[in-house]
Design an enzyme around this catalytic site. Structure first.
Site, PDB file in Angstrom:
ATOM      1  N   SER A 169      61.685  -4.479  52.176  1.00 34.08           N
ATOM      2  CA  SER A 169      62.993  -3.851  51.981  1.00 34.08           C
ATOM      3  C   SER A 169      62.870  -2.334  51.886  1.00 34.08           C
ATOM      4  CB  SER A 169      63.651  -4.380  50.702  1.00 34.08           C
ATOM      5  OG  SER A 169      63.826  -5.778  50.761  1.00 34.08           O
ATOM      6  N   ALA A 174      67.209  -0.929  56.216  1.00 37.37           N
ATOM      7  CA  ALA A 174      68.094  -1.465  55.170  1.00 37.37           C
ATOM      8  C   ALA A 174      69.569  -1.453  55.561  1.00 37.37           C
ATOM      9  CB  ALA A 174      67.895  -0.723  53.852  1.00 37.37           C
ATOM     10  N   ALA A 284      50.991 -13.872  42.028  1.00 38.35           N
ATOM     11  CA  ALA A 284      51.238 -15.293  41.773  1.00 38.35           C
ATOM     12  C   ALA A 284      50.277 -16.123  42.615  1.00 38.35           C
ATOM     13  CB  ALA A 284      52.681 -15.647  42.111  1.00 38.35           C
ATOM     14  N   ARG A 410      66.449  -7.827  70.034  1.00 40.70           N
ATOM     15  CA  ARG A 410      65.094  -7.285  69.964  1.00 40.70           C
ATOM     16  C   ARG A 410      64.113  -8.063  70.831  1.00 40.70           C
ATOM     17  NH1 ARG A 410      64.511  -6.109  63.420  1.00 40.70           N
ATOM     18  NH2 ARG A 410      66.002  -4.396  63.340  1.00 40.70           N
TER      19      ARG A 410
END
Length: 435
Positions: A169, A174, A284, A410
């Site tokens: 991000s 954005a 994690a 794209r």
């Protein structure tokens, strides 16, 4: 008396000379960061670095933040540039360290050659912590989930394996596709609707998307954008929207600065204001389930220490992109081979997907990997100059010939580039389709 005066004067002169020779020396050094020169003023005293001041830099303020804090502190503490750079900010770290080396060379100072690793975890942090909600991944999705859960009264923690927040991000443009937005209304674009955007989205995905889920996304696009504007504090351009490839209308809101820095900076500030702990350098590694098969905790590591984050209400997995893992990309889509770099953030390596799979999650549509057509062919870094095609710029090949419609999808543009003479590289940018 005369001899005493001469002796006193000589001693005074010697003391003054010693004082001058031992005075701190400040020199300037320059290194090349990711986005331009990094210029530093480095103060040395008796061969030791005493202080480093940043005179000039053009780096991403969020991504490179710890370069100018943690890395700077490590360099000063070790009197050396042989220290670990900041993961995810490799080019900024190298530029900073090279600038320190340049300043040391000019000052005639030899720095230590001993390499030391920075501490990765806070030794005082409890090994077991209890929360209502644990969010994994401090990008836009993770921050949004954490803020929303906190606003509903939950006790939330946000953990991120990289040293800095933001993920993809942060380095993205954005922009956000929103039908019937306040900017469209201002520009007199009156015929856009969630239904029209849903039709564009389904067509753009070759009708592989789930119409119900696509509908949820498009109907909620405007309320979400308003929440970002009014609650999170994101500033969008007031007089401009983009028309991205595959969209039939100009509908993409543009954050100030045309990058995710505006969004992540505002999210980070809001999380801090709300008292949401954001723990970086915390990877994690396992989703823990109870006897009924429900995920109730996350096991994570930081440095050489293990942690358990209990989650009474649930775990939100807001990570999972794998564009920066070349082997994983090729595994799921062999057509995207060694020729392709990636625009993704360095931490986008996909381990969380296997973690979820091990806990019983099902991975689907892993082969749908998008390629971004315009990038630096050497590093793979996204070239935001590509946005110029939304304002009328054209794409030409090495023969000076236009070869594609610039507002196409794209994948269409990427495939057209692959067929051009002199093709030398492209990037992958993993995004999960709405299915």
């Amino acid at each position: 008396m005369f001899k005493t005066s001469i002796l006193f004067t000589a001693l005074l002169s010697a003391a003054a000379f010693a004082s001058v020779s031992a005075a701190p020396v400040q020199t300037e050094g320059t290194g090349i960061g990711k986005h331009g020169d990094i210029k530093l003023a480095v103060t040395f005293d008796n061969g030791k670095i005493q202080d480093i001041k940043v005179l000039e830099d053009h780096e991403n303020k969020v991504l490179a933040a710890k370069v100018f804090t943690d890395l700077k502190d490590a360099v000063i503490a070790n009197n050396s540039v042989k220290v670990d750079g900041i993961a995810g900010a490799t080019f900024s770290s190298k530029g900073f360290l090279n600038a320190v080396s340049d300043a040391a060379k000019k000052a005639g100072v030899k720095l230590s050659d001993q390499a030391k690793k920075a501490k990765k975890a806070d030794a005082a942090m409890p090994a077991v912590q209890n929360y209502d909600v644990v969010v994994i991944g401090a990008g836009g999705a993770g921050f949004a989930a954490a803020v929303e859960a906190k606003s509903k009264g939950a006790n939330v923690v946000l953990i991120e394996k990289m040293p800095t927040v933001g993920g993809n991000s942060l380095i993205s443009g954005a922009e956000m596709n929103v039908p019937n937005s306040w900017v469209q209304n201002k520009l007199n674009i009156k015929d856009d609707t969630p239904a029209r955007m849903a039709a564009d989205t389904l067509k753009g995905g070759d009708f592989k998307g789930d119409p119900e889920i696509v509908g949820v996304m498009t109907v909620n696009a405007l309320p979400t954008a308003e929440w970002l504007r009014d609650t999170v504090g994101v500033n969008f351009e007031k007089d401009n929207v983009f028309q991205f490839g595959g969209h039939s209308r100009k509908r993409a809101l543009i954050p100030e600065g045309h990058t995710g820095t505006e969004v992540i900076t505002k999210f980070s500030a809001l999380a801090d204001k709300m008292g949401i702990p954001v723990i970086t350098n915390m990877k994690a590694e396992e989703l823990v389930k109870d006897k009924d098969g429900r995920v109730v905790a996350v096991k994570a590591v930081s440095g050489d220490k293990e942690y358990t984050f209990n989650a009474k209400g649930g775990v939100v997995l807001a990570t999972g992109g794998f564009g920066a893992n070349a082997q994983m990309v090729k595994k799921y889509n062999p057509n995207i081979d060694e020729r392709f770099k990636t625009t993704d953030a360095p931490g986008t390596t996909g381990e969380a997907l296997y973690m979820a799979e091990k806990a019983g999650g099902q991975l689907v549509n892993m082969g749908y990997i998008q390629t971004y057509p315009i990038c630096d062919p050497i590093s793979g870094v996204i070239e935001l100059i590509a946005d110029a095609r939304f304002d009328g710029a054209i794409l030409v090949n090495q023969e000076g010939k236009r070869f594609v419609e610039e507002l196409e999808r794209r994948d269409v543009i990427s495939n057209a580039i692959l067929k051009q003479p002199g093709f030398c590289g492209m990037t992958t940018s993993v995004r999960f389709p709405i299915l």
